[in-house]
Write a protein that holds these residues in place. Structure first.
Motif, PDB file in Angstrom:
ATOM      1  N   THR A  50       0.861  -1.194   0.000  1.00 16.33           N
ATOM      2  CA  THR A  50       0.000   0.000   0.000  1.00 16.33           C
ATOM      3  C   THR A  50       0.900   1.249   0.000  1.00 16.33           C
ATOM      4  O   THR A  50       2.058   1.181   0.415  1.00 16.33           O
ATOM      5  CB  THR A  50      -0.875   0.061   1.267  1.00 16.33           C
ATOM      6  N   PRO A  51       0.351   2.390  -0.434  1.00 17.37           N
ATOM      7  CA  PRO A  51       1.137   3.624  -0.361  1.00 17.37           C
ATOM      8  C   PRO A  51       1.629   3.901   1.063  1.00 17.37           C
ATOM      9  O   PRO A  51       2.737   4.390   1.259  1.00 17.37           O
ATOM     10  CB  PRO A  51       0.164   4.695  -0.842  1.00 17.37           C
ATOM     11  N   PHE A  52       0.811   3.551   2.059  1.00 17.82           N
ATOM     12  CA  PHE A  52       1.208   3.787   3.449  1.00 17.82           C
ATOM     13  C   PHE A  52       2.422   2.928   3.827  1.00 17.82           C
ATOM     14  O   PHE A  52       3.356   3.392   4.481  1.00 17.82           O
ATOM     15  CB  PHE A  52       0.026   3.513   4.384  1.00 17.82           C
ATOM     16  N   GLU A  53       2.395   1.661   3.391  1.00 14.71           N
ATOM     17  CA  GLU A  53       3.543   0.783   3.655  1.00 14.71           C
ATOM     18  C   GLU A  53       4.782   1.289   2.916  1.00 14.71           C
ATOM     19  O   GLU A  53       5.892   1.243   3.429  1.00 14.71           O
ATOM     20  CB  GLU A  53       3.226  -0.659   3.220  1.00 14.71           C
ATOM     21  N   PHE A  54       4.557   1.770   1.678  1.00 14.21           N
ATOM     22  CA  PHE A  54       5.683   2.335   0.923  1.00 14.21           C
ATOM     23  C   PHE A  54       6.278   3.505   1.701  1.00 14.21           C
ATOM     24  O   PHE A  54       7.496   3.640   1.819  1.00 14.21           O
ATOM     25  CB  PHE A  54       5.230   2.788  -0.474  1.00 14.21           C
ATOM     26  N   ARG A  55       5.411   4.349   2.231  1.00 15.63           N
ATOM     27  CA  ARG A  55       5.883   5.515   2.996  1.00 15.63           C
ATOM     28  C   ARG A  55       6.784   5.062   4.160  1.00 15.63           C
ATOM     29  O   ARG A  55       7.834   5.624   4.391  1.00 15.63           O
ATOM     30  CB  ARG A  55       4.664   6.296   3.509  1.00 15.63           C
ATOM     31  N   PRO A  82      -4.142   8.093   4.087  1.00 12.18           N
ATOM     32  CA  PRO A  82      -4.396   7.029   3.099  1.00 12.18           C
ATOM     33  C   PRO A  82      -5.823   7.044   2.574  1.00 12.18           C
ATOM     34  O   PRO A  82      -6.118   6.451   1.538  1.00 12.18           O
ATOM     35  CB  PRO A  82      -4.116   5.737   3.869  1.00 12.18           C
ATOM     36  N   ASN A  83      -6.729   7.742   3.299  1.00  7.92           N
ATOM     37  CA  ASN A  83      -8.137   7.730   2.865  1.00  7.92           C
ATOM     38  C   ASN A  83      -8.501   8.866   1.922  1.00  7.92           C
ATOM     39  O   ASN A  83      -9.630   8.939   1.453  1.00  7.92           O
ATOM     40  CB  ASN A  83      -9.066   7.771   4.088  1.00  7.92           C
ATOM     41  N   SER A  84      -7.564   9.790   1.695  1.00  3.51           N
ATOM     42  CA  SER A  84      -7.907  10.838   0.729  1.00  3.51           C
ATOM     43  C   SER A  84      -6.948  10.740  -0.452  1.00  3.51           C
ATOM     44  O   SER A  84      -5.833  10.229  -0.321  1.00  3.51           O
ATOM     45  CB  SER A  84      -7.855  12.212   1.375  1.00  3.51           C
ATOM     46  N   ASN A  85      -7.396  11.200  -1.598  1.00  2.00           N
ATOM     47  CA  ASN A  85      -6.583  11.074  -2.803  1.00  2.00           C
ATOM     48  C   ASN A  85      -6.467  12.446  -3.469  1.00  2.00           C
ATOM     49  O   ASN A  85      -7.415  12.921  -4.092  1.00  2.00           O
ATOM     50  CB  ASN A  85      -7.238  10.062  -3.758  1.00  2.00           C
ATOM     51  N   ILE A  86      -5.321  13.058  -3.338  1.00  2.00           N
ATOM     52  CA  ILE A  86      -5.181  14.420  -3.871  1.00  2.00           C
ATOM     53  C   ILE A  86      -5.249  14.447  -5.404  1.00  2.00           C
ATOM     54  O   ILE A  86      -5.468  15.476  -6.000  1.00  2.00           O
ATOM     55  CB  ILE A  86      -3.869  15.117  -3.415  1.00  2.00           C
ATOM     56  N   PHE A  87      -5.038  13.281  -6.017  1.00  2.00           N
ATOM     57  CA  PHE A  87      -5.089  13.254  -7.482  1.00  2.00           C
ATOM     58  C   PHE A  87      -6.537  13.245  -7.995  1.00  2.00           C
ATOM     59  O   PHE A  87      -6.794  13.521  -9.144  1.00  2.00           O
ATOM     60  CB  PHE A  87      -4.312  12.049  -8.018  1.00  2.00           C
ATOM     61  N   HIS A  88      -7.467  12.909  -7.113  1.00  2.00           N
ATOM     62  CA  HIS A  88      -8.875  12.898  -7.527  1.00  2.00           C
ATOM     63  C   HIS A  88      -9.676  14.020  -6.883  1.00  2.00           C
ATOM     64  O   HIS A  88     -10.715  14.411  -7.375  1.00  2.00           O
ATOM     65  CB  HIS A  88      -9.518  11.543  -7.184  1.00  2.00           C
ATOM     66  N   ASP A  89      -9.172  14.535  -5.773  1.00  2.00           N
ATOM     67  CA  ASP A  89      -9.890  15.566  -5.032  1.00  2.00           C
ATOM     68  C   ASP A  89      -9.870  16.879  -5.823  1.00  2.00           C
ATOM     69  O   ASP A  89      -8.795  17.416  -6.110  1.00  2.00           O
ATOM     70  CB  ASP A  89      -9.180  15.737  -3.670  1.00  2.00           C
ATOM     71  N   PRO A  90     -11.059  17.436  -6.207  1.00  4.52           N
ATOM     72  CA  PRO A  90     -11.060  18.656  -7.010  1.00  4.52           C
ATOM     73  C   PRO A  90     -10.492  19.863  -6.266  1.00  4.52           C
ATOM     74  O   PRO A  90      -9.940  20.769  -6.877  1.00  4.52           O
ATOM     75  CB  PRO A  90     -12.537  18.859  -7.358  1.00  4.52           C
ATOM     76  N   LYS A  91     -10.630  19.892  -4.941  1.00  4.35           N
ATOM     77  CA  LYS A  91     -10.108  21.044  -4.177  1.00  4.35           C
ATOM     78  C   LYS A  91      -9.290  20.546  -2.986  1.00  4.35           C
ATOM     79  O   LYS A  91      -9.745  20.575  -1.843  1.00  4.35           O
ATOM     80  CB  LYS A  91     -11.285  21.897  -3.672  1.00  4.35           C
TER      81      LYS A  91
END
Ligand code: ATP
Length: 319
Positions: free
Chosen positions: A105-110, A147-156
């Motif tokens: 997961t991205p969190f594990e990668f972090r 991990p629960n939010s995605n800045i690449f999809h979040d419009p703002k």
């Protein structure tokens, strides 16, 4: 912090990471860790640039891979991992290091990658983060990763998203999309010439397909596209023409999917710029154009890519 040690393939990394996470009084505070990040779409020359910089100019450096598919062991040709020969002795971390039955997961990668950043910095070396997975780069570098939010999809996205846990210098290797598409199409043919199809035949025949995680290595471009053809060639009533048509379709699809991946990666890089990440754009278009024409690339690559990158990184390290 507890690290997912069981994910790591080789015991030397276990020992290294355990050491990293014990209190080390010489380790600089996180925000002072000077980290160089090489971003860009697949095929733009990130790996080559990283080796040019770390083997010739910034020799006190180690590379941490940030390509989400190259993290896993196996399928070295299909995933286009830099070969040990091309690494020129520069230490690489998280390259083929994760057991492919797992999906990181991205969190594990972090967790894993920040362990390496701390370790490398505590030995007075500079970490270079190199790879095309911007979601992993974001997960590693953002100050407060959710991990629960995605800045690449979040419009703002919240402005907090732009804050980072390290002092970073970003190099973004850009290649104009039509040129990149031409190059990527050619690269697929070169990967096939280097043995990609044989590697995938073995992957299916040895049972690896069933043992790798469906959300990890199995997502590598080449596997879903060639699966039908490879399984068909194992049938007893195998028809040569039908197989040829399936193969041609699969290769067309691989080329298309690779170009689409590059476009999505560029969109994600734009997003990181929008939230305030200060990316230095390095234009490799002329170098790639020259290579497509079969011309000598060396001088153009030095002039347009290596030279400007060295200046930027030097300035950053001397600040
Ligand atoms: P996403 O949000 O789509 O997961 P990302 O930034 O996390 O994006 P990308 O690096 O863009 O990850 O990879 C997305 C997909 O592209 C992978 O799931 C895989 O199908 C393919 N891909 C990426 N890198 C490689 C690679 N080295 N070899 C083969 N396929 C790859």
């Amino acid at each position: 912090m507890r690290l997912p040690f069981s994910l790591v393939h080789h015991s030397k990394y276990f020992q290294q990471l355990r050491w990293v996470h014990t209190m080390n009084p010489t380790t600089p505070p996180r925000h002072l860790s000077k980290t160089i990040v090489i971003m860009g779409p697949t095929g733009s020359g990130k790996s080559k640039l990283s080796i040019d910089l770390t083997s010739r100019f910034f020799t006190y450096s180690e590379i941490i891979n940030s390509d989400k598919i190259q993290l896993y062991s196996g399928l070295n040709i299909t995933t286009n991992k830099i070969t040990p020969q091309d690494q020129l002795g520069v230490t690489h971390h998280l390259l083929g290091e994760i057991n492919s039955s797992h999906s990181l997961t991205p969190f594990e990668f972090r967790s894993l990658a920040s362990g390496y950043v701390t370790n490398i910095t505590s030995r007075n070396k500079n970490p270079f983060i190199v790879g095309g997975s911007n979601s992993l780069i974001y997960a590693l570098l953002s100050k407060k990763f959710d991990p629960n939010s995605n800045i690449f999809h979040d419009p703002k996205p919240d402005t907090i998203c732009s804050e980072r846990q390290y002092n970073c210098c970003f190099l973004y290797v850009h290649v104009a999309q039509p040129t990149l598409n031409q190059y990527l199409t050619k690269r697929v043919d070169e990967m096939l010439d280097s043995g990609m199809l044989q590697e995938l035949h073995h992957f299916f025949e040895s049972g690896s397909f069933d043992s790798v995680s469906p959300t990890g290595l199995r997502q590598a471009i080449g596997i879903p596209e060639l699966e039908k053809y490879i399984r068909y060639t194992k049938c007893t009533d195998f028809n040569k023409d039908a197989a040829k048509a399936m193969y041609d379709d699969a290769i067309t699809q691989i080329k298309l999917n690779t170009c689409q991946l590059a476009e999505r990666q560029v969109e994600k890089i734009q997003r990181l710029r929008e939230i305030g990440w200060d990316l230095h754009k390095i234009d490799a278009t002329e170098a790639v154009t020259a290579s497509l024409r079969g011309e000598r690339v060396g001088e153009i690559w030095e002039r347009d890519v290596v030279g400007p990158s060295v200046k930027i990184v030097k300035r950053f390290l001397e600040e």
